[in-house]
Structure formats: C-alpha cells, structure tokens
Motif scaffolding. Structure first.
Motif, PDB file in Angstrom:
ATOM      1  N   UNK A 345       7.962 -19.698  52.050  1.00 33.84           N
ATOM      2  CA  UNK A 345       8.898 -19.717  53.169  1.00 33.84           C
ATOM      3  C   UNK A 345       8.512 -18.677  54.218  1.00 33.84           C
ATOM      4  N   UNK A 346       8.144 -17.497  53.760  1.00 34.17           N
ATOM      5  CA  UNK A 346       7.737 -16.455  54.711  1.00 34.17           C
ATOM      6  C   UNK A 346       6.525 -16.907  55.513  1.00 34.17           C
ATOM      7  N   UNK A 347       5.580 -17.591  54.857  1.00 40.36           N
ATOM      8  CA  UNK A 347       4.392 -18.055  55.580  1.00 40.36           C
ATOM      9  C   UNK A 347       4.755 -19.098  56.627  1.00 40.36           C
ATOM     10  N   UNK A 348       5.738 -19.962  56.333  1.00 38.46           N
ATOM     11  CA  UNK A 348       6.171 -20.970  57.307  1.00 38.46           C
ATOM     12  C   UNK A 348       6.791 -20.292  58.523  1.00 38.46           C
ATOM     13  N   UNK A 349       7.712 -19.381  58.285  1.00 40.13           N
ATOM     14  CA  UNK A 349       8.392 -18.725  59.397  1.00 40.13           C
ATOM     15  C   UNK A 349       7.439 -17.825  60.180  1.00 40.13           C
ATOM     16  N   UNK A 350       6.386 -17.378  59.515  1.00 38.55           N
ATOM     17  CA  UNK A 350       5.385 -16.556  60.181  1.00 38.55           C
ATOM     18  C   UNK A 350       4.431 -17.405  61.019  1.00 38.55           C
ATOM     19  N   UNK A 351       4.196 -18.653  60.586  1.00 41.85           N
ATOM     20  CA  UNK A 351       3.111 -19.460  61.149  1.00 41.85           C
ATOM     21  C   UNK A 351       3.560 -20.532  62.133  1.00 41.85           C
ATOM     22  N   UNK A 352       4.823 -20.952  62.076  1.00 44.66           N
ATOM     23  CA  UNK A 352       5.261 -22.098  62.865  1.00 44.66           C
ATOM     24  C   UNK A 352       6.341 -21.658  63.840  1.00 44.66           C
ATOM     25  N   UNK A 353       6.150 -22.008  65.097  1.00 42.83           N
ATOM     26  CA  UNK A 353       7.154 -21.692  66.114  1.00 42.83           C
ATOM     27  C   UNK A 353       8.229 -22.768  66.121  1.00 42.83           C
ATOM     28  N   UNK A 354       9.502 -22.388  66.229  1.00 44.32           N
ATOM     29  CA  UNK A 354      10.554 -23.396  66.288  1.00 44.32           C
ATOM     30  C   UNK A 354      10.460 -24.174  67.606  1.00 44.32           C
ATOM     31  N   UNK A 355      11.039 -25.392  67.626  1.00 37.72           N
ATOM     32  CA  UNK A 355      11.893 -25.950  66.577  1.00 37.72           C
ATOM     33  C   UNK A 355      11.084 -26.711  65.519  1.00 37.72           C
ATOM     34  N   UNK A 356      11.521 -26.613  64.312  1.00 39.17           N
ATOM     35  CA  UNK A 356      10.997 -27.420  63.216  1.00 39.17           C
ATOM     36  C   UNK A 356      12.082 -27.534  62.169  1.00 39.17           C
TER      37      UNK A 356
END
Length: 652
Positions: A345-356
């Motif tokens: 989860x941390x890697x997702x929030x670190x790597x992907x800009x919202x919105x998703x």
C-alpha cells in the motif's frame, strides 16, 4: 592469571582467572623488568542496537578513526559489502550465549536471541563469564578500543559487570526501515515471517531503553536516522560524553554513508502513517526512544496532523461516473500477507498520483496479524472486500469485477510498485487503442537480488513460457473479452490471460524502466509449478485451451524451444565447469586454512619459547645482581686489579 608479552602489546592468558562472589577478579599483571605499559588500559566503547539499525555504519567510522574493534573482523557480504566491523570471537561468544538462553522449541530466531514467547534466560550468561573476561583482558590497552555486535543489546548488564567504566553507544532506527532492511537480507526466516521484524525490533529496543535509563552517565542513545542527516554530531557526542577525541585525519562519517545501503524515508512517506495505523505498539516504543534519546529522531518521522486519504470504491449511484474520476483501478489480493500488504500500500501511494481506485481483496485470511491489519485499514477508510478462500485467480476477478476504472493494475500483496509506472502505462493506453497490455522490467529482492531481464513482446516466446508478470496495466475490456482469470492454473493464470489477449489481437507494449519490485520468497505460490509433474499438467491444460493458436504457430514455437534447449545445454556446461572450479578452489582454501593453523600453532610455540628464554634470562640477571652485591665479588675485583698491577708491562 595474565602475563605481559614484551614482544606484543597484548596480554597473554595463563591459567583461568580467579572468580569471586562479585564476579570475575582480574589477576595482577606480572611485568618483565623495564617493560611496564606507559598508561593504564582504557575502558571499552561498546556499540549496541537492533540489527540493521546503522551499527555497522558507526562501526566503520570508529574503525577508520582509530578505535580498535578487534583483530579478526567479520568480512562483508552481499547485504553489507563494506563489512560488519564485528570481532569474530565476540560474535561467536554471543551466539553461543543467546542459543543457550533461548528455548530451542519456541520458533523465532535464536541466533538473535528472540523466540516467539520472548523468553530469554539471562542466568545462563554466567556460564560464559570466564571466557568473556578473558576476551576483555586480551583486548584492553591504552588506545581506544571496544566492539560492535547488535547481540550485545541483550547482554548489556552482563558486560557491564565485567568491563568496569565502559561507555555505551546505543543506536535505534525507525521500525519500518529496519523491517525493509531485514527483508533485503534474503533470510528465509524473515521472508516466511515478515511479522518478526517489528516484534524483534520492539524486543531489542525495550532492552536499550531499560539499560539507558539506569546508566545515563555512561550511555548515549542516538537515532541512526539523525546521524544519517547530520553525521557531524557523532564526533561531538563522543568527545563530550565519552571523552573520546578522534584523530583529525580520520575520514568523516559523511564520507562513509552509502545512500543505496542505508535507505531512509521522508516524514511524509505513506509508510510512516500506515505503520502508525496498523502497528501502534511499535510507534509507542519509538516515541519513548525519542523521549529518552540524547539525539532523538522525532522530527524526522512524526506524521503530519492530517487525516489519511481514504481509497474507497465509489458507489454506482455517484453523481459522476467513477471511471471518469479514477481511470485506474489497482487491485491487491491478500491472503495472510498482512505485514507485506502494508508495504504494498505504501508503494502505491508513493508511486501513483491520484485520482485512482484502490481495492483490497481479502481471500479468506486466517492469520491473526493479517486480520488485525485489515481491520485497521478498514477503519482508516480503505476498501476491503472479503471472500472465502478461493485462490489468487478468484480474488483478482472479484476485485476487477468491482472496479470502476477502465484500466486495471493487479499488485500482489508481497510486491511493491515503482514510481512512474502507472503514469507511463496510462499514457501509452490513452494514445494507442490497439495496445491492451503495458508491462515493464522488475527488480527482484529476497532470496535473490537484482534486475530481471524482461524481453520485448514475442508471441512465440510467450507460448513457450511466461515472462510477463501479472503486475501489468491492462484494459478492463481485455479482461472481460478473455473471461477473466481462469481457475485451476495454480499461479499461471496471468500467463493464460496474456495468451488469450494475444489470441484476440491485442498488442503488448514493454516499458524499458523497472516498474515494480518482486519479492522472491521460499514456498511461494509458484513453488509447486517448478515440480515437473505439476507444471506439466498445468501446461497441458493451457495448451489445450489455446490449441488452435499453438497449432498455427507450431513451427515457430518448435524453433524457439530448440533454441532454448541449446541455450540451456550451454548454460549447464558452463555451470558444470564453474562447479569444478569452485571445488578446486575450495580444496585449495582448505589446504591454506590448514597451513594457516599450523603456522599459528608454530607461532604460539615460538612465543612460549621466547617467553621461557626471557624468564630464564631474568633469573640469571637476578642471580648476577645478588652475586655482585657480596663481599666475595668485591674481593675478586680487587684481586684482579692487583694482578694487573703486578704483571710486567708488555713490550714489543
């Protein structure tokens, strides 16, 4: 008893030292005449702290600055190439002490002194007191000296009773960074039990806190993360608190720091908030460490006072279509991988800009820690879908069916997303309608480490075996047309989905960048597929499902298989040659070790003979001194002078 060796500044051990009720009594030194040491031995500087907490980095600095940390230091390896700066004899002693004090049938990691029940019988340490005292006596001297071994953390009181006046450098590091570093060690025990990381971290740091509270006058508690950002403070603290002035020519601490080996996260990194949300026990210990520390790290990690951003699936009745708000849906299946899930989860929030859109699918988890993590994530606003355990294919299908995005990114709970992947993949899909799947390279860590080669898309190569991981971005339309992930393929459902997509004419696009980190674990889902009897059955099932495509491409596939067979044969021959060379080098190494041992024995024999001769010489000197003080000796000298006076002079 101890004896001073005139040819060496070390103390040589004689029969075992006398023991008293208070502990070990060091016997007085018997000095050869005129060979007394210039100054008394200094007390040791002892470096302790949880494993993977920067103790090796501090050890490198002290060693370069002239502090004697041992004569035979452990060599470096792949996870610590610059070396550990740990004395082999100290480490061996600690390992035996901890294994004796930890229950042998209670799981955990006895080499680090930790078991599932966290029972540690410190009373067993007394059996090693004589050996420990001899090690101290052999190392003590007028120059700065000490040792570094994280295991010392669990035996600080034991050593404090033997090394009077010792100074202590106690280090701690943020628990999420230690957990990550332990995974990169590649040890099977931590890959199979990721939850051990936080538990061992708390166990060790509670010992640090307890000892530091009782010995503030002789111990310094430091945040390794602060030293990483402001390394000059270490020399200042050592000078002011330990009265240790380091040589001016020693390299600075900053020169020894390697950012690729001591990874530190920013305070705004999502892992900080996620650990605070899911592992409050570690946060409590960390806050107490910062409160008691001489160099605290609170300013580097305390999460900002803002609520975590929820990642919910938008309801179908929303005012705007969810697909317009979140073009990308990220689906993470999870079955008893709660500790890994936090990092994913941390890697997702670190790597992907919202919105998703982020959807977690709980595939019938039963492990207590995973259920605890999932409950905490629900309270924090994350979308968690529950189902009975049906397998990875069903969990992915459940998440994708509930997703609103037109693009899908599956991420396994034990992997990590790299920044830039999602944005680059969406750009390709938006501008190339014929492309259905975008994938990239992967970096492996765990049991093996390094970048894995992922070639450009080649249908014939794909038909011989899968090389495109499930962590790819594809259109939800592709998943729908192919009927989703197929059941009964035991980890190869993503391979079958790619074949089905290619069969329907979808193009594949490879990004040149590393797009995710792949955790290589023992006993993973793919392990049964490596067995020929299991893998063959699954392959036959996939070939039968796409029989027409395989028949159509049969000549090309056969050529590809033959080429792979030749490459495998050449690789096998190379491996055989390397194995023979390894065995030859091993035999030479064994011979050299035997020669080294013989030379060491001869060296000790010569040292003993030298000491015997020196002792005999001293006894003769004493006898001569006694004789020269007698009246008979003085009369002899007088007679010699008279004889010389009466003797006629010599003439040529």
């Amino acid at each position: 008893m101890l004896r001073y060796d005139p040819a060496s500044p070390r103390l040589r051990k004689l029969p075992a030292p006398a023991q008293t009720a208070a502990g070990i009594a060091f016997a007085p030194l018997v000095l050869i005449a005129g060979m007394a040491p210039e100054s008394p031995p200094l007390p040791p500087l002892i470096i302790a702290g949880m494993h993977r907490s920067g103790t090796s980095l501090v050890g490198a600095f002290l060693n370069a600055a002239g502090v004697a940390l041992g004569e035979r230091l452990l060599p470096g390896n792949a996870t610590n190439p610059d070396g550990y700066f740990e004395d082999a004899e100290i480490v061996d002693l600690h390992r035996r002490m901890l294994c004796a004090a930890v229950p042998g049938d209670d799981g955990g990691h006895p080499d680090w002194g930790w078991s599932e029940s966290e029972r540690l019988d410190r009373g067993r340490f007394v059996d090693f007191a004589g050996e420990a005292a001899a090690l101290i006596a052999a190392r003590a001297g007028p120059r700065p000296w000490g040792w570094k071994d994280p295991r010392t953390t669990l035996a600080l009181d034991f050593w404090d009773g033997l090394a009077g006046g010792a100074r202590y450098l106690l280090l701690y590091r943020f628990p999420w960074e230690v957990a990550d570093s332990m995974q990169r060690l590649g040890a099977a025990v931590f890959l199979d039990h990721p939850g051990y990381a936080h538990r061992i971290w708390r166990f060790y740091n509670r010992h640090l806190l307890d000892f530091h509270r009782r010995h503030r006058d002789r111990s310094m508690l430091l945040s390794a993360d602060v030293l990483l950002r402001d390394p000059d403070q270490l020399a200042t603290l050592l000078r002011e608190r330990a009265h240790l002035s380091l040589p001016g020519l020693a390299p600075s601490f900053a020169q020894l720091i390697r950012g690729d080996r001591f990874v530190a996260q920013h305070r705004d990194d999502p892992i900080v908030r996620l650990v605070a949300t899911t592992t409050p026990a570690s946060i409590e210990v960390l806050r107490e460490l910062d409160h008691q520390a001489d160099l605290p790290g609170a300013e580097l990690w305390e999460p900002l006072p803002e609520a975590p951003r929820p990642r919910r699936s938008l309801p179908a009745a929303a005012a705007e279509p969810a697909a317009e708000q979140a073009p990308l849906s990220i689906v993470i299946p999870c079955c008893d991988h709660g500790e890994f899930l936090i990092e994913a989860l941390a890697s997702v929030e670190r790597a992907v800009a919202p919105p998703y859109e982020l959807i977690i699918v709980n595939d019938g988890s039963r492990e207590a820690r995973t259920l605890e993590v999932l409950a905490a994530l629900r309270r924090a606003g994350y979308t968690v879908l529950d189902q009975e355990n049906q397998g990875l294919f069903a969990a992915r299908n459940r998440g994708i069916a509930a997703a609103h995005g037109r693009y899908i990114l599956p991420l396994d709970a034990d992997n990590r997303l790299r920044p830039g992947f999602a944005a680059a993949a969406l750009a390709v899909l938006d501008h190339s309608p014929a492309v259905g799947v975008v994938y990239g390279g992967r970096y492996e860590f765990g049991l093996r480490t390094g970048e894995a080669a992922v070639p450009q898309f080649d249908l014939d190569l794909l038909l011989t075996g899968n090389y495109i991981d499930a962590c790819a971005v594809f259109r939800k339309q592709v998943w729908s047309e192919c009927g989703g992930y197929s059941a009964g393929l035991l980890g190869w459902e993503d391979w079958e989905l790619w074949i089905a997509a290619a069969e329907r004419g979808w193009d594949f696009h490879r990004l040149s960048a590393i797009t995710f980190d792949y955790r290589v674990r023992p006993n993973s889902l793919l392990t049964p597929l490596r067995r020929e009897e299991t893998g063959r059955v699954i392959q036959e099932r996939i070939v039968q499902k796409h029989r027409e495509l395989y028949l159509q491409r049969l000549p090309e596939v056969l050529i590809r298989v033959q080429r792979q067979a030749r490459s495998a044969a050449e690789l096998a021959r190379t491996l055989q040659d390397l194995t023979l060379e390894r065995d030859r080098l091993a035999q030479e190494n064994h011979s050299l070790m035997n020669l080294r041992d013989r030379l060491a024995d001869e060296r000790d024999r010569l040292a003993d003979e030298r000491n015997r001769v020196y002792g005999e010489l001293e006894r003769w000197r004493s006898r001569v001194a006694v004789m020269e003080g007698t009246r008979a000796w003085r009369l002899r000298l007088l007679l010699q002078r008279v004889r010389h006076w009466l003797q006629p002079p010599h003439r040529p």
